[in-house]
Each structure stands twice: as C-alpha cells, then as structure tokens.
Design a protein around this motif. Structure first.
Motif, PDB file in Angstrom:
ATOM      1  N   LEU A  49      -7.325  -1.256  -1.696  1.00 53.29           N
ATOM      2  CA  LEU A  49      -7.795  -0.315  -0.673  1.00 53.29           C
ATOM      3  C   LEU A  49      -8.951   0.551  -1.153  1.00 53.29           C
ATOM      4  CD1 LEU A  49      -4.521   1.064   0.911  1.00 53.29           C
ATOM      5  CD2 LEU A  49      -6.346  -0.136   2.077  1.00 53.29           C
ATOM      6  N   GLY A  50      -8.975   0.896  -2.407  1.00 50.82           N
ATOM      7  CA  GLY A  50     -10.033   1.740  -2.910  1.00 50.82           C
ATOM      8  C   GLY A  50      -9.649   3.205  -2.783  1.00 50.82           C
ATOM      9  N   CYS A  51     -10.628   4.063  -2.696  1.00 53.29           N
ATOM     10  CA  CYS A  51     -10.356   5.494  -2.688  1.00 53.29           C
ATOM     11  C   CYS A  51      -9.847   5.940  -1.324  1.00 53.29           C
ATOM     12  CB  CYS A  51     -11.620   6.267  -3.060  1.00 53.29           C
ATOM     13  SG  CYS A  51     -12.929   6.122  -1.839  1.00 53.29           S
ATOM     14  N   LEU A  52      -9.190   7.076  -1.341  1.00 51.59           N
ATOM     15  CA  LEU A  52      -8.625   7.595  -0.100  1.00 51.59           C
ATOM     16  C   LEU A  52      -9.710   7.944   0.906  1.00 51.59           C
ATOM     17  CD1 LEU A  52      -5.835   9.851  -1.546  1.00 51.59           C
ATOM     18  CD2 LEU A  52      -5.550   7.798  -0.189  1.00 51.59           C
ATOM     19  N   ALA A  53     -10.865   8.318   0.438  1.00 49.51           N
ATOM     20  CA  ALA A  53     -11.940   8.650   1.361  1.00 49.51           C
ATOM     21  C   ALA A  53     -12.322   7.446   2.208  1.00 49.51           C
ATOM     22  CB  ALA A  53     -13.163   9.149   0.585  1.00 49.51           C
ATOM     23  N   ALA A  54     -12.308   6.277   1.587  1.00 46.25           N
ATOM     24  CA  ALA A  54     -12.644   5.067   2.349  1.00 46.25           C
ATOM     25  C   ALA A  54     -11.601   4.778   3.397  1.00 46.25           C
ATOM     26  CB  ALA A  54     -12.769   3.882   1.391  1.00 46.25           C
TER      27      ALA A  54
ATOM     28  N   PRO B 248      -4.122   7.595  -8.278  1.00 44.10           N
ATOM     29  CA  PRO B 248      -3.330   8.811  -8.488  1.00 44.10           C
ATOM     30  C   PRO B 248      -3.570   9.866  -7.417  1.00 44.10           C
ATOM     31  CG  PRO B 248      -4.347   8.081 -10.543  1.00 44.10           C
ATOM     32  CD  PRO B 248      -4.943   7.243  -9.447  1.00 44.10           C
ATOM     33  N   ASP B 249      -4.791   9.889  -6.818  1.00 39.48           N
ATOM     34  CA  ASP B 249      -5.077  10.879  -5.784  1.00 39.48           C
ATOM     35  C   ASP B 249      -4.155  10.717  -4.583  1.00 39.48           C
ATOM     36  OD1 ASP B 249      -7.103  11.988  -7.255  1.00 39.48           O
ATOM     37  OD2 ASP B 249      -8.677  10.769  -6.336  1.00 39.48           O
ATOM     38  N   ALA B 250      -3.656   9.496  -4.359  1.00 39.74           N
ATOM     39  CA  ALA B 250      -2.813   9.247  -3.192  1.00 39.74           C
ATOM     40  C   ALA B 250      -1.530  10.056  -3.244  1.00 39.74           C
ATOM     41  CB  ALA B 250      -2.490   7.748  -3.092  1.00 39.74           C
ATOM     42  N   GLU B 251      -1.063  10.370  -4.451  1.00 40.67           N
ATOM     43  CA  GLU B 251       0.194  11.107  -4.576  1.00 40.67           C
ATOM     44  C   GLU B 251       0.073  12.541  -4.081  1.00 40.67           C
ATOM     45  OE1 GLU B 251       2.817   9.673  -8.053  1.00 40.67           O
ATOM     46  OE2 GLU B 251       0.799   9.756  -8.884  1.00 40.67           O
ATOM     47  N   ARG B 252      -1.160  13.042  -3.959  1.00 42.05           N
ATOM     48  CA  ARG B 252      -1.351  14.421  -3.497  1.00 42.05           C
ATOM     49  C   ARG B 252      -1.421  14.516  -1.976  1.00 42.05           C
ATOM     50  NH1 ARG B 252      -4.891  14.612  -8.150  1.00 42.05           N
ATOM     51  NH2 ARG B 252      -6.754  14.377  -6.857  1.00 42.05           N
ATOM     52  N   VAL B 253      -1.442  13.361  -1.305  1.00 37.47           N
ATOM     53  CA  VAL B 253      -1.502  13.338   0.157  1.00 37.47           C
ATOM     54  C   VAL B 253      -0.075  13.284   0.698  1.00 37.47           C
ATOM     55  CG1 VAL B 253      -2.333  12.062   2.168  1.00 37.47           C
ATOM     56  CG2 VAL B 253      -3.704  12.130   0.079  1.00 37.47           C
ATOM     57  N   PRO B 254       0.247  14.112   1.697  1.00 40.73           N
ATOM     58  CA  PRO B 254       1.598  14.043   2.284  1.00 40.73           C
ATOM     59  C   PRO B 254       1.930  12.610   2.703  1.00 40.73           C
ATOM     60  CG  PRO B 254       0.420  15.941   3.131  1.00 40.73           C
ATOM     61  CD  PRO B 254      -0.567  15.162   2.323  1.00 40.73           C
TER      62      PRO B 254
ATOM     63  N   VAL C  82       3.250  -1.991   6.004  1.00 42.11           N
ATOM     64  CA  VAL C  82       2.707  -0.657   5.745  1.00 42.11           C
ATOM     65  C   VAL C  82       3.256  -0.089   4.443  1.00 42.11           C
ATOM     66  CG1 VAL C  82       2.565   1.712   6.593  1.00 42.11           C
ATOM     67  CG2 VAL C  82       2.379  -0.206   8.198  1.00 42.11           C
ATOM     68  N   GLN C  83       4.574  -0.156   4.254  1.00 44.65           N
ATOM     69  CA  GLN C  83       5.170   0.458   3.073  1.00 44.65           C
ATOM     70  C   GLN C  83       4.748  -0.248   1.786  1.00 44.65           C
ATOM     71  OE1 GLN C  83       6.386   3.315   3.354  1.00 44.65           O
ATOM     72  NE2 GLN C  83       6.517   3.288   5.600  1.00 44.65           N
ATOM     73  N   SER C  84       4.570  -1.572   1.855  1.00 41.04           N
ATOM     74  CA  SER C  84       4.100  -2.298   0.671  1.00 41.04           C
ATOM     75  C   SER C  84       2.707  -1.843   0.283  1.00 41.04           C
ATOM     76  CB  SER C  84       4.100  -3.805   0.947  1.00 41.04           C
ATOM     77  OG  SER C  84       5.400  -4.284   1.168  1.00 41.04           O
ATOM     78  N   ARG C  85       1.843  -1.667   1.292  1.00 37.55           N
ATOM     79  CA  ARG C  85       0.476  -1.214   0.993  1.00 37.55           C
ATOM     80  C   ARG C  85       0.480   0.219   0.484  1.00 37.55           C
ATOM     81  NH1 ARG C  85      -4.736  -2.775   2.800  1.00 37.55           N
ATOM     82  NH2 ARG C  85      -3.845  -4.846   3.168  1.00 37.55           N
ATOM     83  N   VAL C  86       1.313   1.068   1.050  1.00 37.58           N
ATOM     84  CA  VAL C  86       1.400   2.449   0.578  1.00 37.58           C
ATOM     85  C   VAL C  86       1.829   2.477  -0.890  1.00 37.58           C
ATOM     86  CG1 VAL C  86       2.705   4.602   0.778  1.00 37.58           C
ATOM     87  CG2 VAL C  86       1.806   3.498   2.829  1.00 37.58           C
ATOM     88  N   SER C  87       2.846   1.685  -1.226  1.00 37.74           N
ATOM     89  CA  SER C  87       3.340   1.663  -2.610  1.00 37.74           C
ATOM     90  C   SER C  87       2.252   1.213  -3.568  1.00 37.74           C
ATOM     91  CB  SER C  87       4.552   0.733  -2.713  1.00 37.74           C
ATOM     92  OG  SER C  87       5.623   1.214  -1.937  1.00 37.74           O
ATOM     93  N   ARG C  88       1.499   0.186  -3.183  1.00 37.77           N
ATOM     94  CA  ARG C  88       0.416  -0.293  -4.051  1.00 37.77           C
ATOM     95  C   ARG C  88      -0.664   0.752  -4.204  1.00 37.77           C
ATOM     96  NH1 ARG C  88      -1.462  -6.055  -2.036  1.00 37.77           N
ATOM     97  NH2 ARG C  88      -3.074  -5.564  -3.551  1.00 37.77           N
ATOM     98  N   LEU C  89      -1.002   1.428  -3.110  1.00 40.37           N
ATOM     99  CA  LEU C  89      -2.047   2.447  -3.165  1.00 40.37           C
ATOM    100  C   LEU C  89      -1.658   3.584  -4.091  1.00 40.37           C
ATOM    101  CD1 LEU C  89      -4.690   3.654  -2.220  1.00 40.37           C
ATOM    102  CD2 LEU C  89      -3.504   4.543  -0.218  1.00 40.37           C
ATOM    103  N   ILE C  90      -0.410   4.016  -4.027  1.00 40.85           N
ATOM    104  CA  ILE C  90       0.045   5.109  -4.894  1.00 40.85           C
ATOM    105  C   ILE C  90      -0.017   4.689  -6.361  1.00 40.85           C
ATOM    106  CG2 ILE C  90       2.085   6.451  -5.551  1.00 40.85           C
ATOM    107  CD1 ILE C  90       2.801   6.574  -2.573  1.00 40.85           C
ATOM    108  N   LYS C  91       0.342   3.425  -6.641  1.00 47.18           N
ATOM    109  CA  LYS C  91       0.272   2.935  -8.020  1.00 47.18           C
ATOM    110  C   LYS C  91      -1.170   2.903  -8.524  1.00 47.18           C
ATOM    111  CE  LYS C  91       4.327  -0.122  -8.227  1.00 47.18           C
ATOM    112  NZ  LYS C  91       4.757  -1.527  -8.383  1.00 47.18           N
ATOM    113  N   GLU C  92      -2.099   2.488  -7.647  1.00 49.26           N
ATOM    114  CA  GLU C  92      -3.472   2.244  -8.081  1.00 49.26           C
ATOM    115  C   GLU C  92      -4.360   3.479  -8.004  1.00 49.26           C
ATOM    116  OE1 GLU C  92      -4.690  -0.933  -5.549  1.00 49.26           O
ATOM    117  OE2 GLU C  92      -3.384  -2.403  -6.492  1.00 49.26           O
TER     118      GLU C  92
END
Length: 469
Positions: free
Chosen positions: A10-15, A91-97, A79-89
């Motif tokens: 997915l890349g960065c959260l901004a994208a 670290p900024d994702a963990e700061r988003v609710p 959705v949940q599989s992609r969320v889990s991968r994004l959080i692993k890849e």
C-alpha cells in the motif's frame, strides 16, 4: 528488513488517504442482500420482560461482504488482511485510529478493484513468467535470495499464491496506468525549456532537484539478528568507513566487504536525481562534499557506508549523469508465441552468443521486433529514467559486456547487453530531455490522480456492513 514489502504494498498512509473517498456506509438493500454471509437477522424482538432473561445476541460470521464494486464483493477478510499487512509494514499506521484506518483501506481496495476490472475489460494480462520475474525483483530489492524471500513471506503468514496474486495485480495496474495515463502525457520543447529556466533561476537549493552519484558498502544484518550480531556488523561498517576516510581505495573496500549486488561496479549506484535514491541516503549525504564519506547509516538491510562520487544541480551548466550504452533484442507480445516461448528463444540466443557461435548485433538484426533492429539492437547512450523500470532495473545490474537473462517488460521480452558506461556532462539537448522527463513525471502523477478519481466515480459501489476486526 523487518517485513517483506512486495511492489504491491500500500505504501504510505498519505497515499491511501489521497485515494480514499468521503463516502459513508449505507446498509445494503435489494437483491444483493442474498450474498450476505452469516446468519440473517429477523425483525426486532419484543422487549424482554424482567422475569425473562434476554436472549444472547446472535453472533455473525467473521466473514461477510462489506462492499460491492460493480457486483464484485470485497469481504471483511479482504479488508482486515490488508490492514494487518499495512500495520506490519508501516509503523505510522499504528498511530491512526483503527476505525479510520479500516475505512481508508476499504476505500483503497474499492479503487484498486475498479482499476483491475478495467484492466480485464481492456484485455490486459500478466502471465506467470512476468510474475516470476517480479518475485525475483522483490528479492533483489530486499537484497535476499528468492528462497529466503519465500521463507520470510511464509513466516509473515502470507500464502505464496496470495503473494504472487498481489504481484500480478500490481503488474496489471502498472500496465493499465501506462496505457491509460502515461502514454497520453506529452511535454513540449517550450515547456521543457521553461522548466530548465525555472531551475536555473531558483535561488534556494532544493535537494530533490539535485543529481547524485553514490557508491556504497553494505554490511548486511541477518533477519532476527541478535544484539551481538548487530553490534558486530556496526563495528565492521565503522571500521570500513574509517579506512575509507583514511584514503583507502573505496572500490577495493567494496569488492572485499560489501554484501550488495552492485559490488561488481565498485559499489557505484549511478548518477540519478535525488528522489530516485532512498531518502536515508540523500539525508546522510546532504552535507557531504564530493569524494566525501558518509555513514555508516542503518537501514532494514544493514549498515551502509556511502561515498559521494558526484553532485550536480539539474539545469546547471555542469550537470552530469551516468550514461549507459545498451542494446537489446525484443520479442513482442504475440498471440502466436507465449511469453515462456519468447524467454526460451532469447535464452538460446544468449547461449549461442556466449559460446561464440552467434553475434548479438546479427541476432538483433534478424530477430528483434524493434526499430533498433537495423542498428543491431543499439539504443545508444541512455540516461537514468529513460527506459521503463523493469528494463532499467535489469540494465543497471549489468557490467559492460554482460548480457542479461531474458527480461519481461510491458512491451515483450528483451535480451539486454550493456556495451559501456560513462559519466558525461549533459548537452543542451540532453538537459532538455532530462527536464522533459522530470516534468513529465510530475504531469503523469497529476494525470494519474485525476484518472483514478474518474475510474472510481464510474464504478457502482454498494456499501454493506462496516468491516469488523
């Protein structure tokens, strides 16, 4: 490298946020309700009396449809599989609710699904050979073997076929983007010249507009390394940096110590714009003079000792780049010949050339399905960014005289030979072409954003129940 990143990441959260719409959820209605997984809930029950205990709530299945894109479902698991991968890849994702992150991921999946459907409608296909090559590219980018890549993918709980499906989707999206967006963006000579004037008149130096040529020694750190292993690797890198600063030949240090695939070129990565280098390298060398040493700096791959070989401002009179003289044999995508057959034919050509029973130029003239065939496949002296990434990535790994294995690109299958390399000052026309490429890249990004929004707007999207962890 803490986690494997495929080119589908997915890349960065901004994208993600840029592609996420502002739509809310609405309950699914109509005939598509029959696709909902899990038990169907009946009408509201009467309020229980005080004497009667309330019935336990109905537990629905964890797998259910959260949205339909042109009647194609996206499930809660997707959705949940992609969320889990994004959080692993990331670290900024963990700061988003979690709820907001899930919504953004769903919007990203909807956008991707609409594009993949369009690729299918346009007859764009990706075969297994192209996926094999993409898998090898991911391994090289992570500086590990293909076997190790597959082991790490499995260790992260990702099925091998799911990983390959991700690669297939990314290749489809890349080819769709090239067909629908990149091929339509044109930059005139006047626009390129204006861009050059703007860069020359810029009084504030912008690192992103700078060309760099860096060389590196990589001291790799194993996955799951112990503290002792990390400390040993760091000390080795520090010793190498000290020896380089004391005047030892950097190319020799590379040959004797580097774990990077570019050690055959003295560690030189090549002259290219700063935005085509890892930001870690750019930041580390920003205040380092030409021929100076930076580092060691730590990345997910290990410790890097960097030498600045050259710096030049784009548009300046002394701008230089590393040019590569390259030739190729191209076999186009052809309904009468599969990609695997084209790969086999070019592999045979390589064998004959290396055995001395055939000449590259002669085979190119007789077989290449490209305008360069008459010149024996010669593409002349090229600058970084001139070719599509899959071609350039293979070319950059070759030393002068070397021939690649067959390379699958969006155009067909190539056999590539590097004839020579040089660092050269750019002529006025070459500076214009470099400016055209930089400006075109900006325009492509703008056009791509608009195009994605249009594809998303044309898709019929029906939201179902919100995703649940």
């Amino acid at each position: 490298m803490k986690h494997i990143r495929s080119i589908m990441t997915l890349g960065c959260l901004a994208a993600i946020a840029a592609t996420a719409g502002a739509q809310g959820y609405r309950p699914g209605t109509g005939i598509t309700d029959i696709m909902r997984a899990g038990p169907r809930l009946g009408p509201p029950a009467a309020r229980p009396s005080a004497a009667a205990p309330a019935a336990p709530p109905v537990q629905r299945s964890a797998e259910f449809i959260v949205a339909l894109v042109n009647s194609e479902p996206i499930t809660n698991t997707d959705v949940q599989s992609r969320v889990s991968r994004l959080i692993k890849e990331n670290p900024d994702a963990e700061r988003v609710p979690r709820g907001e992150l899930t919504r953004l991921v769903l919007e990203r999946l909807i956008t991707e699904r609409a594009q993949l459907q369009l690729a299918k409608e346009n007859g764009i296909k990706v075969d297994e050979v192209a996926i094999d090559q993409a898998e090898q590219t991911v391994a090289r980018q992570n500086e590990i073997s293909l076997v190790e890549l597959r082991r790490r993918v499995a260790a992260e709980g990702i099925a091998q076929q799911d990983f390959r499906n991700d690669l297939r989707d990314q290749l489809l999206l890349t080819r769709l983007r090239d067909r629908e967006v990149e091929a339509k963006v044109k930059i005139s000579d006047a626009e390129a010249d204006e861009y050059l004037r703007d860069q020359r008149n810029t009084s504030v130096k912008n690192a992103a507009l700078e060309n760099l040529n860096l060389a590196q020694v990589l001291v790799a750190v194993p996955e799951n390394a112990t503290d002792a292993q990390v400390a040993a690797a760091q000390k080795k890198a520090q010793d190498i940096a000290q020896r380089a600063r004391s005047g030892e030949d950097f190319a020799k240090l590379v040959r004797e110590n580097s774990d990077s695939p570019d050690r055959g070129n003295g560690g030189a990565i090549g002259m290219r714009s700063a935005d085509r280098y890892p930001s870690l390298f750019v930041e580390a060398t920003q205040s380092t003079a030409v021929n100076g040493i930076a580092g060691p700096v730590r990345s997910s791959a290990g410790f890097h000792v960097l030498k600045v070989l050259a710096k030049a401002q784009i548009g300046s009179g002394d701008a230089t780049v590393t040019q590569t003289q390259v030739r190729h044999i191209l076999l186009l995508n052809d309904p009468k010949r599969t990609t695997a057959q084209a790969v086999a034919q070019l592999a045979e050509f390589k064998r004959r050339i290396q055995a001395g029973t055939a000449d590259f130029a002669g085979l190119a003239r007789d077989n290449s399905q490209d305008g360069s065939a008459k010149q024996g496949g010669d593409l002349g002296w090229s600058r970084p960014g001139q070719f599509v990434p899959e071609f350039e990535e293979a070319m950059d790994r070759l030393s002068p005289g070397q021939i690649s294995d067959p390379v699958v690109s969006r155009f067909g299958v190539h056999l590539i030979q590097v004839v020579g390399r040089r660092d050269s000052k750019l002529s006025q026309s070459e500076q214009r072409e470099a400016a055209r490429a930089a400006l075109r890249e900006q325009r492509v990004e703008e056009a791509f954003t608009t195009w994605v929004q249009e594809v998303r707007a044309r898709a019929y999207v029906e939201y179902r129940d919100p995703p649940q962890s």
